[in-house]
Design a protein around this motif. Sequence first.
Motif, short mmCIF file in Angstrom:
data_model
loop_
_atom_site.label_atom_id
_atom_site.label_comp_id
_atom_site.label_asym_id
_atom_site.label_seq_id
_atom_site.Cartn_x
_atom_site.Cartn_y
_atom_site.Cartn_z
N ARG A 22 0.86 -1.33 -0.03
CA ARG A 22 0.02 -0.01 -0.03
C ARG A 22 0.86 1.40 0.21
O ARG A 22 0.55 2.30 -0.76
N GLU A 26 0.79 4.39 -2.77
CA GLU A 26 0.62 5.65 -2.14
C GLU A 26 1.68 6.84 -2.67
O GLU A 26 1.57 7.86 -3.18
N ASN A 30 1.29 9.80 -5.43
CA ASN A 30 1.97 11.38 -5.03
C ASN A 30 2.94 11.70 -6.08
O ASN A 30 3.20 12.99 -5.98
N VAL A 49 -7.70 7.55 -0.86
CA VAL A 49 -6.58 8.06 -0.46
C VAL A 49 -5.87 7.97 -1.87
O VAL A 49 -5.14 9.16 -2.13
N LEU A 50 -5.80 7.11 -2.51
CA LEU A 50 -4.93 7.14 -3.94
C LEU A 50 -5.74 7.97 -4.99
O LEU A 50 -5.01 8.78 -5.62
#
Length: 182
Positions: A22, A26, A30, A49-50
């Motif tokens: 994970r 991430e 970003n 989140v992604l």
Amino acid sequence: SLAQNRFTDAETQIAIAKNSYRLAREYLANNTSVTPEAANELWAYKGYVLKCALLSNGKKILTEEEMIAFYRKNFKGRKNRHWRLQSTFLGGYGRYGRAECNNTPGVLLEEMYADSSRNPEYYTIRKFVEHPNCTLNLALRISTMKLPEASKDYWSNQWKEVKDQALFKVAEITKRESAVPR
């Protein structure tokens, strides 16, 4: 660390995106140099989140309706996601913000303000005013907002400055709209 490297090739990025680690995914989301194929692979994952990282980097562009639906599904009525909300739609907490977040529609900004106006934070309200898609209605509401009781003593100068900035925004928008021939 390959996920953070901006020179990582497309095949490696896709392999990282398909990996079950994970944190690597991430970091890749970003990364400002993520390829469209890897971005699509990351977007397919469950969770927000992604997706937020891809939106804030400008690697995933949504229509106005899709962006509003994304906000309502992942942020509306949720109090503990404030930081990610701001970094995704308003440009983050940095001094200069992120140009990639400039595609947040004005309708969504108004809805976000209405949701956050119960307990406003100075920095968030400032980001609303500074956003290039700030609408006339939103600027008017900010310029006439009532100061929070907790902020009246310590933050009064900053709040006054933000309200003045909103008034300037109202004047700017009014001038721009009146200059357009009808």
